[in-house]
Design a protein around this motif. Structure first.
Motif, PDB file in Angstrom:
ATOM      1  N   ARG A  90      48.356  28.791  38.896  1.00  0.00           N
ATOM      2  CA  ARG A  90      48.852  29.392  40.146  1.00  0.00           C
ATOM      3  C   ARG A  90      48.839  30.911  40.052  1.00  0.00           C
ATOM      4  O   ARG A  90      48.388  31.606  40.977  1.00  0.00           O
ATOM      5  CB  ARG A  90      50.266  28.901  40.450  1.00  0.00           C
ATOM      6  CG  ARG A  90      50.372  27.425  40.794  1.00  0.00           C
ATOM      7  CD  ARG A  90      51.681  27.102  41.510  1.00  0.00           C
ATOM      8  NE  ARG A  90      52.858  27.563  40.769  1.00  0.00           N
ATOM      9  CZ  ARG A  90      53.518  26.841  39.881  1.00  0.00           C
ATOM     10  NH1 ARG A  90      53.099  25.605  39.609  1.00  0.00           N
ATOM     11  NH2 ARG A  90      54.578  27.310  39.254  1.00  0.00           N
ATOM     12  N   ASN A  91      49.307  31.417  38.948  1.00  0.00           N
ATOM     13  CA  ASN A  91      49.445  32.876  38.810  1.00  0.00           C
ATOM     14  C   ASN A  91      48.095  33.572  38.611  1.00  0.00           C
ATOM     15  O   ASN A  91      47.848  34.631  39.199  1.00  0.00           O
ATOM     16  CB  ASN A  91      50.377  33.201  37.633  1.00  0.00           C
ATOM     17  CG  ASN A  91      51.793  32.722  37.892  1.00  0.00           C
ATOM     18  OD1 ASN A  91      52.215  32.574  39.038  1.00  0.00           O
ATOM     19  ND2 ASN A  91      52.537  32.462  36.823  1.00  0.00           N
ATOM     20  N   LEU A  92      47.247  32.980  37.766  1.00  0.00           N
ATOM     21  CA  LEU A  92      46.001  33.654  37.434  1.00  0.00           C
ATOM     22  C   LEU A  92      44.892  33.428  38.462  1.00  0.00           C
ATOM     23  O   LEU A  92      44.050  34.304  38.683  1.00  0.00           O
ATOM     24  CB  LEU A  92      45.518  33.221  36.052  1.00  0.00           C
ATOM     25  CG  LEU A  92      46.392  33.677  34.874  1.00  0.00           C
ATOM     26  CD1 LEU A  92      45.866  33.121  33.558  1.00  0.00           C
ATOM     27  CD2 LEU A  92      46.444  35.202  34.805  1.00  0.00           C
ATOM     28  N   LEU A  93      44.880  32.246  39.099  1.00  0.00           N
ATOM     29  CA  LEU A  93      43.819  31.935  40.058  1.00  0.00           C
ATOM     30  C   LEU A  93      44.260  32.117  41.503  1.00  0.00           C
ATOM     31  O   LEU A  93      43.449  31.969  42.422  1.00  0.00           O
ATOM     32  CB  LEU A  93      43.306  30.505  39.844  1.00  0.00           C
ATOM     33  CG  LEU A  93      42.676  30.217  38.478  1.00  0.00           C
ATOM     34  CD1 LEU A  93      42.242  28.759  38.389  1.00  0.00           C
ATOM     35  CD2 LEU A  93      41.486  31.137  38.229  1.00  0.00           C
ATOM     36  N   GLY A  94      45.533  32.392  41.705  1.00  0.00           N
ATOM     37  CA  GLY A  94      46.018  32.597  43.068  1.00  0.00           C
ATOM     38  C   GLY A  94      46.030  31.329  43.904  1.00  0.00           C
ATOM     39  O   GLY A  94      45.842  31.374  45.119  1.00  0.00           O
ATOM     40  N   LEU A  95      46.232  30.177  43.253  1.00  0.00           N
ATOM     41  CA  LEU A  95      46.262  28.897  43.953  1.00  0.00           C
ATOM     42  C   LEU A  95      47.696  28.434  44.162  1.00  0.00           C
ATOM     43  O   LEU A  95      48.587  28.749  43.370  1.00  0.00           O
ATOM     44  CB  LEU A  95      45.496  27.834  43.151  1.00  0.00           C
ATOM     45  CG  LEU A  95      44.005  28.099  42.905  1.00  0.00           C
ATOM     46  CD1 LEU A  95      43.450  27.055  41.945  1.00  0.00           C
ATOM     47  CD2 LEU A  95      43.239  28.078  44.217  1.00  0.00           C
ATOM     48  N   TYR A 124      39.368  35.590  33.391  1.00  0.00           N
ATOM     49  CA  TYR A 124      38.832  34.634  32.417  1.00  0.00           C
ATOM     50  C   TYR A 124      39.448  34.860  31.041  1.00  0.00           C
ATOM     51  O   TYR A 124      39.833  33.907  30.349  1.00  0.00           O
ATOM     52  CB  TYR A 124      37.316  34.776  32.364  1.00  0.00           C
ATOM     53  CG  TYR A 124      36.659  33.972  31.268  1.00  0.00           C
ATOM     54  CD1 TYR A 124      36.507  32.599  31.363  1.00  0.00           C
ATOM     55  CD2 TYR A 124      36.188  34.611  30.111  1.00  0.00           C
ATOM     56  CE1 TYR A 124      35.890  31.865  30.358  1.00  0.00           C
ATOM     57  CE2 TYR A 124      35.571  33.893  29.100  1.00  0.00           C
ATOM     58  CZ  TYR A 124      35.429  32.521  29.224  1.00  0.00           C
ATOM     59  OH  TYR A 124      34.835  31.794  28.218  1.00  0.00           O
ATOM     60  N   GLY A 125      39.552  36.123  30.647  1.00  0.00           N
ATOM     61  CA  GLY A 125      40.166  36.439  29.353  1.00  0.00           C
ATOM     62  C   GLY A 125      41.615  35.982  29.281  1.00  0.00           C
ATOM     63  O   GLY A 125      42.061  35.426  28.257  1.00  0.00           O
ATOM     64  N   ALA A 126      42.362  36.200  30.372  1.00  0.00           N
ATOM     65  CA  ALA A 126      43.761  35.773  30.399  1.00  0.00           C
ATOM     66  C   ALA A 126      43.872  34.251  30.342  1.00  0.00           C
ATOM     67  O   ALA A 126      44.780  33.705  29.690  1.00  0.00           O
ATOM     68  CB  ALA A 126      44.426  36.308  31.664  1.00  0.00           C
TER      69      ALA A 126
END
Length: 613
Positions: A90-95, A124-126
């Motif tokens: 949710r946090n990294l992909l904004g979903l 991607y790195g995160a």
């Protein structure tokens, strides 16, 4: 002797014991134990395709116009999927949680399914830092186009995933998930830009995690990057053209006559090309397609209009070359063409008049008379021979034929053949009076703005024809792959054929001298620029659906021209009021390196004009 015999038995017994131990061990490994079976199941070699960066696009001055940025796509294997914490996604992909659950629910059970597209390297790195506790997730590399100058969307086109139809048409050279140019330069030069995919053999465990490279990479195939392409586009001129065409529908096409290179190719309304790249491509495409102003329509290439009075230029050239008229031939105009009961009608102006003033004042009666006398000239056996000769001249001047420009989907154009008139009116049942509207660029003839620009470019070249084109040169190795101090690969100029019309050079000079009068003190006075030596011709195109369309074609300077141009502004009325000054702004911008000095007041007027409402 007895001791030697005992030793032999001992040696044989020892060898038998060793063999027995090996056999028991092999039995244990291959039959009784599942340790190696589990390891074989847990580690599998997979082929991972490496997508090469597409070649860069450069403008005519060698500046990067479009480049590629590395991105990643994320896939999930539903039957092996384990996500301990959806907050990471949710946090990294904004979903949203609902979106994550929907994607998982719709995933295939036994094959990898795309979960997220165009993930940037930072994200991607995160994600990789968190993947140690996740299962059933893999990533593949891809590329996203980056636009240094956010203009020229209709020139560049965009990239999309290959369709099933395209896969079949390519004889399966493409496969599902591959990217392909969808339109514009990206489409027509896809094979040059796309490069060649590489293959990496990797070892993955049962949880789809990469364990390592197979055989130390011995069998890997490196990708081959796409070639670079240099376009003839002046990106500053293109941006200026899109700026002044705000709140308007229409086109601007500018060509360098000496080379045929297209300098600007403005379609209005337009859109930022970055809208059709990355993860929002599909939504943005739907939004643009629903727009009633049709920003996706490539108007310079595809929109077709009656050319109006600009068509008097090729009519005059054909008649001059066949000696139907001379520079000094005089016709009368009494507000219309008298031999055809006043049709087509005309504005009142100086009469009688010769060719120079006929072009200067755009006299309909003069060109109706010229066309009439051409088709009924005694030098031809009948009207069919006359019409076919006239038709041939029109084709030589780029009318009624495709330009073969190097982007796809150029439509068929319309210049009626005598067979069409036979079909409409019957054989030998039509004559000049039947089709007299062709003499002034109305009736059954249609041209695109690109064709209009191409026609005036041929006139500027005094009959020399170089196909209009975007691609100027190509290069094998891009700058971003070169080591510091390594010399650049030279640009390889793309050759284009040159042909010549059968019209004598002195006839072009007669028409061009008249075009000079049009700008100096005729219907295109608003195109005048001090010391720029602009020549041109206006047109007003009848429009049954609303206000007439404004048209202008011209070039500058008159001798050794550097720019030829066609402008069409829909629903703007007369060509002299709006299309001519718009063209003059483009000409001044190009000739004076981006400066607008003589036409500042005209610039403000054009920018404030709104023909969409």
């Amino acid at each position: 002797m007895e001791n030697l015999g005992n030793r032999r038995y001992i040696i044989l017994a020892s060898m038998g014991l060793v063999m027995l131990i090996y056999m028991i061990r092999l039995l244990n490994i291959q039959v009784l134990s599942d340790e190696y079976e589990r390891k074989a199941e847990q580690n599998v070699v997979k082929l991972q395709e490496i997508v090469p960066p597409r070649g860069n696009l450069y403008n005519r001055y060698g500046d990067i116009y479009v480049s590629s940025r590395p991105m990643f796509n994320m896939y999930i294997s539903k039957n092996k999927l384990h996500i301990p914490d959806t907050a990471v996604l949710r946090n990294l992909l904004g979903l949203t949680q609902a979106e994550i659950e929907e994607k998982i629910a719709n995933a295939h059970s036994y094959k990898e399914t795309e979960f997220a597209r165009y993930i940037d390297p930072e994200t991607y790195g995160a994600l990789q830092e968190k993947m140690w506790s996740f299962r059933g997730i893999t990533f593949t590399n891809t590329n996203k186009r980056y636009y240094r100058s956010p203009v020229g969307a209709h020139i560049l086109g965009h990239i999309k995933e290959v369709s099933q139809k395209e896969i079949e048409q390519s004889d399966h050279a493409y496969k599902s998930g591959d990217l392909i140019g969808s339109s514009g330069i990206e489409r027509s030069h896809d094979s040059t830009l796309r490069g060649k995919q590489g293959i990496k053999r990797i070892i993955k465990d049962v949880h789809q995690r990469i364990v390592g490279s197979y055989a130390g990479g011995k069998y890997d195939v490196d990708p081959i990057r796409g070639k670079d392409i240099m376009l003839g586009i002046d990106t500053d001129l293109q941006a200026f053209g899109e700026h002044i065409m705000q709140n308007k529908r229409g086109s601007i096409v500018a060509i360098e006559p000496s080379s045929g290179e297209i300098l600007a190719f403005v379609s209005a309304p337009s859109y930022n090309p970055s809208m059709l790249t990355g993860r929002d491509l599909r939504n943005n495409y739907r939004e643009l397609k629903r727009d009633t102003l049709k920003p996706l329509l490539n108007r310079p290439l595809s929109a077709r209009y009656p050319p109006g009075s600009i068509f008097k230029l090729p009519v005059a050239l054909a008649a001059l070359n066949e000696d139907i008229i001379t520079d000094h031939t005089i016709y009368h105009c009494g507000g219309g063409f008298g031999r055809n009961r006043g049709k087509p009608g005309c504005r009142f102006h100086v009469t009688p008049l010769a060719l120079d003033n006929a072009i200067r004042y755009s006299c309909n009666a003069y060109f109706a008379a010229t066309y009439w006398d051409f088709l009924h000239s005694p030098k031809f056996s009948d009207i069919y021979e006359a019409y076919d000769r006239w038709y041939k001249y029109m084709n030589e001047l780029g009318v009624g034929v495709k330009t073969s420009v190097d982007i796809p989907y150029e439509p068929m154009v319309k210049l009626p053949s005598h067979e069409l008139y036979d079909k409409i009116y019957g054989q030998n049942r039509w004559q000049a009076s039947t089709i007299i509207s062709l003499s002034i660029g109305q009736g059954e003839i249609l041209m695109t703005p690109l064709q209009m620009a191409n026609m005036v470019t041929i006139i500027a070249n005094r009959g020399k024809y170089i196909p209009p084109h975007f691609v100027r040169a190509t290069r094998e190795k891009p700058d971003d792959l070169l080591n510091s101090g390594q010399p650049r690969d030279p640009w390889i100029k793309v050759p284009y054929d040159t042909t010549y019309t059968s019209i004598a050079g002195e006839h072009y000079e007669s028409v061009i001298d008249a075009m000079e009068l049009v700008v100096a003190n005729g219907t295109a006075r608003r195109a005048f620029i001090p010391e720029a030596d602009v020549v041109g011709k206006t047109g007003t195109v009848q429009n049954p659906h609303g206000e007439d369309h404004a048209v202008f074609v011209g070039f500058a300077p008159k001798d050794n021209p550097r720019i030829a141009i066609a402008v069409v502004i829909e629903n703007a009325g007369g060509g002299g009021s709006w299309a001519a000054p718009t063209a003059s702004l483009m000409i001044e911008h190009y000739l004076r390196g981006g400066e607008i000095e003589a036409k500042k007041w005209e610039l403000e007027r054009i920018l404030n004009a709104n023909f969409i409402d």
